[in-house]
Design an enzyme around this catalytic site. Structure first.
Site, PDB file in Angstrom:
ATOM      1  N   GLU A  76    -123.632 -14.427  10.212  1.00  0.00           N
ATOM      2  CA  GLU A  76    -122.953 -13.451   9.346  1.00  0.00           C
ATOM      3  C   GLU A  76    -121.576 -13.225   9.950  1.00  0.00           C
ATOM      4  O   GLU A  76    -121.414 -12.431  10.885  1.00  0.00           O
ATOM      5  CB  GLU A  76    -123.759 -12.143   9.297  1.00  0.00           C
ATOM      6  CG  GLU A  76    -125.097 -12.265   8.580  1.00  0.00           C
ATOM      7  CD  GLU A  76    -124.948 -12.369   7.061  1.00  0.00           C
ATOM      8  OE1 GLU A  76    -123.863 -12.038   6.533  1.00  0.00           O
ATOM      9  OE2 GLU A  76    -125.907 -12.813   6.406  1.00  0.00           O
ATOM     10  N   CYS A  87    -116.704  -5.852   7.805  1.00  0.00           N
ATOM     11  CA  CYS A  87    -116.586  -7.294   7.567  1.00  0.00           C
ATOM     12  C   CYS A  87    -116.166  -7.602   6.133  1.00  0.00           C
ATOM     13  O   CYS A  87    -115.484  -8.578   5.891  1.00  0.00           O
ATOM     14  CB  CYS A  87    -117.902  -7.986   7.891  1.00  0.00           C
ATOM     15  SG  CYS A  87    -119.300  -7.333   6.970  1.00  0.00           S
ATOM     16  N   GLY A 136    -121.082 -11.435  13.723  1.00  0.00           N
ATOM     17  CA  GLY A 136    -119.885 -11.303  14.559  1.00  0.00           C
ATOM     18  C   GLY A 136    -118.826 -12.302  14.122  1.00  0.00           C
ATOM     19  O   GLY A 136    -118.727 -12.638  12.940  1.00  0.00           O
ATOM     20  N   VAL A 162    -117.749 -17.012  18.444  1.00  0.00           N
ATOM     21  CA  VAL A 162    -119.080 -16.854  19.042  1.00  0.00           C
ATOM     22  C   VAL A 162    -120.127 -17.493  18.124  1.00  0.00           C
ATOM     23  O   VAL A 162    -121.116 -18.059  18.600  1.00  0.00           O
ATOM     24  CB  VAL A 162    -119.387 -15.372  19.340  1.00  0.00           C
ATOM     25  CG1 VAL A 162    -120.805 -15.213  19.876  1.00  0.00           C
ATOM     26  CG2 VAL A 162    -118.388 -14.808  20.354  1.00  0.00           C
ATOM     27  N   GLY A 163    -119.898 -17.450  16.824  1.00  0.00           N
ATOM     28  CA  GLY A 163    -120.817 -18.110  15.886  1.00  0.00           C
ATOM     29  C   GLY A 163    -121.016 -19.575  16.255  1.00  0.00           C
ATOM     30  O   GLY A 163    -122.126 -20.113  16.209  1.00  0.00           O
TER      31      GLY A 163
HETATM   32  P1  NAD Z   1    -118.801  -8.400  18.897  1.00  0.00           P
HETATM   33  O1  NAD Z   1    -117.667  -8.582  19.859  1.00  0.00           O
HETATM   34  O2  NAD Z   1    -119.660  -7.196  18.973  1.00  0.00           O
HETATM   35  O3  NAD Z   1    -119.684  -9.714  18.999  1.00  0.00           O
HETATM   36  C1  NAD Z   1    -120.874  -9.813  18.304  1.00  0.00           C
HETATM   37  C2  NAD Z   1    -121.972 -10.140  19.274  1.00  0.00           C
HETATM   38  O4  NAD Z   1    -121.685 -11.346  19.952  1.00  0.00           O
HETATM   39  C3  NAD Z   1    -122.194  -9.076  20.348  1.00  0.00           C
HETATM   40  O5  NAD Z   1    -123.546  -8.712  20.344  1.00  0.00           O
HETATM   41  C4  NAD Z   1    -121.767  -9.750  21.611  1.00  0.00           C
HETATM   42  O6  NAD Z   1    -122.526  -9.352  22.730  1.00  0.00           O
HETATM   43  C5  NAD Z   1    -121.990 -11.206  21.322  1.00  0.00           C
HETATM   44  N1  NAD Z   1    -121.081 -12.056  22.100  1.00  0.00           N
HETATM   45  C6  NAD Z   1    -119.787 -11.825  22.369  1.00  0.00           C
HETATM   46  N2  NAD Z   1    -119.256 -12.844  23.084  1.00  0.00           N
HETATM   47  C7  NAD Z   1    -120.259 -13.734  23.271  1.00  0.00           C
HETATM   48  C8  NAD Z   1    -120.340 -15.006  23.939  1.00  0.00           C
HETATM   49  N3  NAD Z   1    -119.306 -15.557  24.539  1.00  0.00           N
HETATM   50  N4  NAD Z   1    -121.529 -15.629  23.914  1.00  0.00           N
HETATM   51  C9  NAD Z   1    -122.590 -15.093  23.299  1.00  0.00           C
HETATM   52  N5  NAD Z   1    -122.560 -13.904  22.661  1.00  0.00           N
HETATM   53  C10 NAD Z   1    -121.415 -13.233  22.646  1.00  0.00           C
HETATM   54  O7  NAD Z   1    -118.318  -8.426  17.423  1.00  0.00           O
HETATM   55  P2  NAD Z   1    -117.014  -9.094  16.810  1.00  0.00           P
HETATM   56  O8  NAD Z   1    -117.108 -10.558  16.803  1.00  0.00           O
HETATM   57  O9  NAD Z   1    -115.781  -8.438  17.349  1.00  0.00           O
HETATM   58  O10 NAD Z   1    -117.219  -8.552  15.318  1.00  0.00           O
HETATM   59  C11 NAD Z   1    -116.203  -8.635  14.425  1.00  0.00           C
HETATM   60  C12 NAD Z   1    -116.359  -9.852  13.545  1.00  0.00           C
HETATM   61  O11 NAD Z   1    -117.662  -9.840  12.989  1.00  0.00           O
HETATM   62  C13 NAD Z   1    -115.421  -9.847  12.384  1.00  0.00           C
HETATM   63  O12 NAD Z   1    -114.995 -11.166  12.138  1.00  0.00           O
HETATM   64  C14 NAD Z   1    -116.273  -9.346  11.244  1.00  0.00           C
HETATM   65  O13 NAD Z   1    -115.814  -9.716   9.977  1.00  0.00           O
HETATM   66  C15 NAD Z   1    -117.575  -9.955  11.585  1.00  0.00           C
HETATM   67  N6  NAD Z   1    -118.667  -9.212  10.978  1.00  0.00           N
HETATM   68  C16 NAD Z   1    -119.419  -9.821  10.034  1.00  0.00           C
HETATM   69  C17 NAD Z   1    -120.428  -9.107   9.393  1.00  0.00           C
HETATM   70  C18 NAD Z   1    -121.279  -9.737   8.329  1.00  0.00           C
HETATM   71  O14 NAD Z   1    -122.275  -9.126   7.971  1.00  0.00           O
HETATM   72  N7  NAD Z   1    -120.945 -10.914   7.823  1.00  0.00           N
HETATM   73  C19 NAD Z   1    -120.656  -7.796   9.744  1.00  0.00           C
HETATM   74  C20 NAD Z   1    -119.877  -7.216  10.748  1.00  0.00           C
HETATM   75  C21 NAD Z   1    -118.887  -7.933  11.365  1.00  0.00           C
END
Ligand code: NAD
Length: 452
Positions: free
Chosen positions: A228, A262, A206, A210-211
């Site tokens: 990731e 991503c 994600g 959040v990371g």
């Molecule tokens: P998302 O909003 O689905 O979040 C990812 C996860 O985080 C979800 O399961 C969600 O429930 C959880 N989450 C959200 N807020 C949270 C919080 N406050 N506390 C704990 N958990 C929480 O996904 P996103 O972030 O919108 O995804 C898009 C981003 O992810 C982009 O930056 C994209 O580049 C990146 N991404 C990376 C990869 C990779 O493989 N490196 C793949 C896909 C997406």
């Protein structure tokens, strides 16, 4: 709260409590401690069942992906189901080889007759948290790796891809061993509750905000994490490249899944002359892929939700529109868009785009392109179209990115013999194939010194 399966799947009809989370993790850890998940036979069985889930329910999965993202069936089949099956097949073929103890020579003096080896130990209970843009692949590829390494797993699908999340929450407990594998549906509140538990590994896909939350929670228990994440993946186009080919490959990869990938090419750096040629070629390539009106094309997807639609719409004012620019909020449609003469200080260059907008920025030469890339966060991928070996070598040695791909953006992630992951702001750790097994294991050092 509703528990759809007494043991294994929590849906998000009601609050998921800390007590339930603790009980769930304790139950899976108890299973793990019996040694139940360690035999290769169990791992094979679970991987085979996961494969069956995908092949038996191919049509239902494609329907859910279409409902969530208007993902076309060919793309769903290739990127979501096909790549996940390929990964599982790789484990089924190589499991013994990839998990075998590795002998290590004992070269220090004073240890005659001693032997040394490393052994891969599964970590225990892993938590896999997925993002919504490839909600099958990004969930089940890490899960397959965790199972291949012999772990118990808590699986948290992405809530924005609601239909896919609900389908997987129903299917996974029906196919997999619920003593060791559980699904928890939900968003930030449920994930927050999960993150308060002690896991042995957390695998998060994600965004970086959040990371950081994930890593902070993991730090309390010294739990290893793989993050990731994303970022702006640049593309350098050299003047020697065949521009029609470049445009076709850029349009195909940038506009797949409406740019919500991503590793999608985020922006293009090229010299002004090549930029002019490329802009014209991108108009042709985009039309060849999606016709005169991409909104009516089956091959073109939609933005996941209104929030992302509004965010992306605000980026359309940057630079000069070469093609695209049309939007329809009710349909969550944003046309495949190419922006020319974009300046680095414009809104579209301030954040990862994660949508179907491709800015082109003029640079004088390779030196300026390398400086531009190095002045910014380390990207998840760097792409270049060039025939020049010196240019390739310079990009490889003078920049840092999760992956480097010459000639065909995004395809490196389908090469399972390569590790996939980011560096710096684009993440840490990696996975795919044997790299997932290393990620979800501890490589234990064993020295055996004879007593006499
Ligand atoms: P998302 O909003 O689905 O979040 C990812 C996860 O985080 C979800 O399961 C969600 O429930 C959880 N989450 C959200 N807020 C949270 C919080 N406050 N506390 C704990 N958990 C929480 O996904 P996103 O972030 O919108 O995804 C898009 C981003 O992810 C982009 O930056 C994209 O580049 C990146 N991404 C990376 C990869 C990779 O493989 N490196 C793949 C896909 C997406």
């Amino acid at each position: 709260m509703t528990v759809t399966d007494a043991k294994a799947a929590f849906t998000h009809d009601d609050a998921f409590t800390a007590t339930e989370a603790t009980a769930l993790v304790n139950r899976l850890r108890a299973t793990f401690r019996t040694g139940h998940t360690k035999p290769l036979a169990w791992r094979r069985q679970q991987l085979t069942r996961l494969r069956d889930l995908l092949t038996d329910n191919r049509a239902a999965i494609a329907d859910a992906l279409h409902a969530d993202l208007r993902k076309n069936r060919a793309e769903a089949d290739a990127m979501e189901i096909g790549l996940t099956i390929a990964e599982i097949d790789d484990y089924l073929e190589h499991l013994e080889e990839w998990t075998a103890p590795q002998p290590a020579p004992v070269t220090v003096p004073g240890l005659p007759g001693s032997t040394a080896r490393t052994q891969l130990d599964p970590l225990g209970v892993a938590l896999v948290i997925s993002a919504w843009n490839y909600p099958v692949n990004l969930l089940l590829v890490p899960v397959a790796g965790a199972l291949a390494a012999g772990n118990a797993v808590v699986i948290k699908p992405a809530e924005y891809a609601a239909r896919t999340s609900a389908l997987l929450a129903q299917l996974l407990p029906a196919y997999l061993d619920t003593d060791a594998i559980a699904v928890v549906e939900g968003g930030a509140p449920e994930t927050t509750v999960l993150l308060e538990q002690r896991f042995d590994h957390i695998f998060y896909t994600g965004n970086g905000t959040v990371g950081r939350i994930v890593m902070t929670a993991a730090a309390k228990n010294l739990t290893p994490v793989v993050l990731e994440l994303g970022g702006k993946s640049p593309v350098f186009v050299d003047r020697d490249a065949d521009i029609a080919t470049v445009a076709q490959r850029l349009a195909q990869t940038k506009f797949a899944n409406a740019g919500q990938t991503c590793v999608a090419p985020d922006y293009v750096l090229t010299d002004p002359g090549t930029a002019t040629e490329l802009q014209a070629a991108l108009v042709v390539a985009t039309k060849a892929l999606f016709g005169d009106n991409p909104q009516t094309s089956d091959a073109y997807g939609r933005i996941i939700n209104e929030r992302h639609f509004d965010r992306l719409s605000a980026l359309l004012g940057s630079g000069r529109t070469v093609t695209g620019g049309q939007t329809d909020r009710a349909d969550r449609y944003i046309a495949p868009t190419v922006l020319a003469d974009v300046r680095p200080d414009e809104p579209v260059m301030q954040e990862e785009i994660f949508g179907p907008i491709l800015p082109i920025l003029p640079v004088a030469d390779l030196d300026e392109a390398i400086a531009f890339i190095n002045d910014r966060d380390k990207p998840l991928a760097l792409y270049a179209f060039t025939e020049n070996d010196t240019t390739k070598r310079r990009l490889a040695t003078e920049t840092s990115s999760g992956g480097l791909n010459f000639g065909l953006p995004m395809r490196h992630l389908a090469v399972q013999t390569l590790p996939f992951g980011g560096v710096g702001e684009s993440g840490m750790g990696n996975y795919h194939g044997r790299y997932s097994i290393e990620t979800f294991s501890h490589r234990k050092a064993i020295l055996d010194v004879p007593l006499s």
